[in-house]
Design a protein around this motif. Structure first.
Motif, PDB file in Angstrom:
ATOM      1  N   ALA A  78      41.678  28.849  54.017  1.00  0.00           N
ATOM      2  CA  ALA A  78      42.559  27.748  54.021  1.00  0.00           C
ATOM      3  C   ALA A  78      43.530  28.736  53.412  1.00  0.00           C
ATOM      4  CB  ALA A  78      41.470  26.886  53.509  1.00  0.00           C
ATOM      5  N   GLY A  79      44.129  29.717  52.875  1.00  0.00           N
ATOM      6  CA  GLY A  79      45.071  30.188  51.831  1.00  0.00           C
ATOM      7  C   GLY A  79      44.432  30.511  50.195  1.00  0.00           C
ATOM      8  N   ALA A  80      43.064  30.121  50.512  1.00  0.00           N
ATOM      9  CA  ALA A  80      42.655  30.140  48.510  1.00  0.00           C
ATOM     10  C   ALA A  80      43.248  31.934  48.367  1.00  0.00           C
ATOM     11  CB  ALA A  80      41.155  29.603  48.928  1.00  0.00           C
ATOM     12  N   ARG A  81      43.453  32.146  46.981  1.00  0.00           N
ATOM     13  CA  ARG A  81      43.114  33.660  46.119  1.00  0.00           C
ATOM     14  C   ARG A  81      41.711  33.613  45.860  1.00  0.00           C
ATOM     15  NH1 ARG A  81      47.908  35.780  42.241  1.00  0.00           N
ATOM     16  NH2 ARG A  81      46.894  38.329  42.368  1.00  0.00           N
ATOM     17  N   LEU A  82      41.152  32.530  44.658  1.00  0.00           N
ATOM     18  CA  LEU A  82      40.301  32.914  44.494  1.00  0.00           C
ATOM     19  C   LEU A  82      38.544  30.970  44.983  1.00  0.00           C
ATOM     20  CD1 LEU A  82      39.251  32.449  40.216  1.00  0.00           C
ATOM     21  CD2 LEU A  82      38.505  30.913  41.444  1.00  0.00           C
TER      22      LEU A  82
END
Length: 330
Positions: A78-82
């Protein structure tokens, strides 16, 4: 405020012209204005997980690790970084299972019952995946200390390089936790990802506003609050408090709890105005929700509240007025 509004107008205009999604248009525009302070943002995923509460159960510890890593992959997709997980995401030891006089009575916990070797193997596997996905991962666990000290109930913060960069130990423990189970932590913990500062809170600490005002004073942009709860009954109060802390301190709050609580209040991400911008499913199953955390470069409301708390009103209070001394007359 004006600069942020102008950015949003530009994004909407581009999306309408090109047919891109709002997120895609925002990404393209930010590439052309890297020095714009409004460009400070991060995509955050909040998770709700199954409750595994028996640290003697090797298969359960393995299953919790497998589930945690599956949700990490979803967040990455989903493109999350954290990604932010609940208290005890690896295992939330049940007080009756751990009690030397249990399960009928609650007594001192016997931590020799914990399969520590299996836990460490799962922690290592999770760190390796964080490095592989380039995903910051914050999750609840139990941190073993040398005997005879009790362990900490903690949040581990693993960087996108797979390194354990810090650990937050719950400070305001419940009566059972402090009497029979854990050693309390001592200090707040902050860390930064992409120029955005995060703070950590755990367990029942939403009940203590001083925890959250302390993080405001430390200039955090988002507090990651993780809790557990074997039943949904405590969820409404904790969730309302999380929204209240977000609004009163004017920062983001990520609220992560176990999936069983989602039938009442699912895990979610609260904006600085005190409303949910993303929430997980409310069907009692493990899930994630994703939101873009955007930091206002001109936080006027937050600055005003700091000013108001700094003895702003004392010089304006009326003194030595005889008519104001008697509060029982008009």
């Amino acid at each position: 405020m004006t600069r942020n509004a102008n950015l949003k107008r530009r994004v909407r205009a581009r999306a309408a012209k090109t047919g891109e999604s709002y997120t895609s248009a925002l990404r393209q525009i930010r590439q052309t204005i890297p020095d714009d302070p409004a460009a400070r943002s991060i995509r955050l995923a909040v998770a709700q997980t199954s409750l595994f509460n028996d640290p003697r159960d090797i298969s359960g510890l393995r299953a919790s690790g497998t589930e945690l890593r599956r949700l990490m992959r979803e967040a990455h997709g989903a493109g999350a970084r954290l990604i932010h997980f609940p208290e005890g995401a690896t295992c939330a030891p049940n007080k009756r299972i751990m009690s030397v006089t249990g399960p009928r009575d609650i007594g001192l916990s016997d931590w020799a019952r914990f399969e520590w070797t299996v836990l460490r193997e799962e922690l290592d596997a999770t760190s390796r995946l964080a490095r592989e996905l380039r995903l910051w991962t914050v999750f609840g666990s139990v941190h073993q200390l040398s005997a005879p000290h009790r362990p900490h109930n903690c949040l581990y913060v693993v960087s996108d390089r797979g390194e354990l960069v810090t650990r937050y130990d719950e400070r305001m423990l419940s009566n059972t936790k402090i009497s029979f189970m854990y050693a309390p932590g001592k200090t707040p913990v902050t860390f930064e990802v992409g120029g955005i500062r995060f703070g950590c809170a755990l367990g029942m600490e939403t009940h203590y506003p001083e925890i959250f005002t302390e993080y405001e004073a430390l200039d955090v942009d988002c507090v990651l609050f993780s809790t557990s709860g074997e039943t949904p009954s405590a969820a409404p109060a904790f969730a309302v408090e999380a929204l209240g802390h977000a609004a009163s301190n004017r920062y983001w709050v990520s609220y992560s709890s176990h999936a069983a609580q989602s039938i009442v209040i699912p895990s979610g991400i609260a904006a600085p105005d005190g409303h949910w911008v993303a929430q997980c499913r409310s069907d009692g199953t493990p899930a994630i929700a994703v939101a873009d955390i955007e930091i206002n470069p001109e936080p006027t409301a937050r600055l005003w509240r700091r000013t108001a708390r700094a003895n702003l009103y004392a010089p304006h209070q009326v003194r030595n007025d005889p008519r104001s001394d008697d509060r029982n007359t008009f």
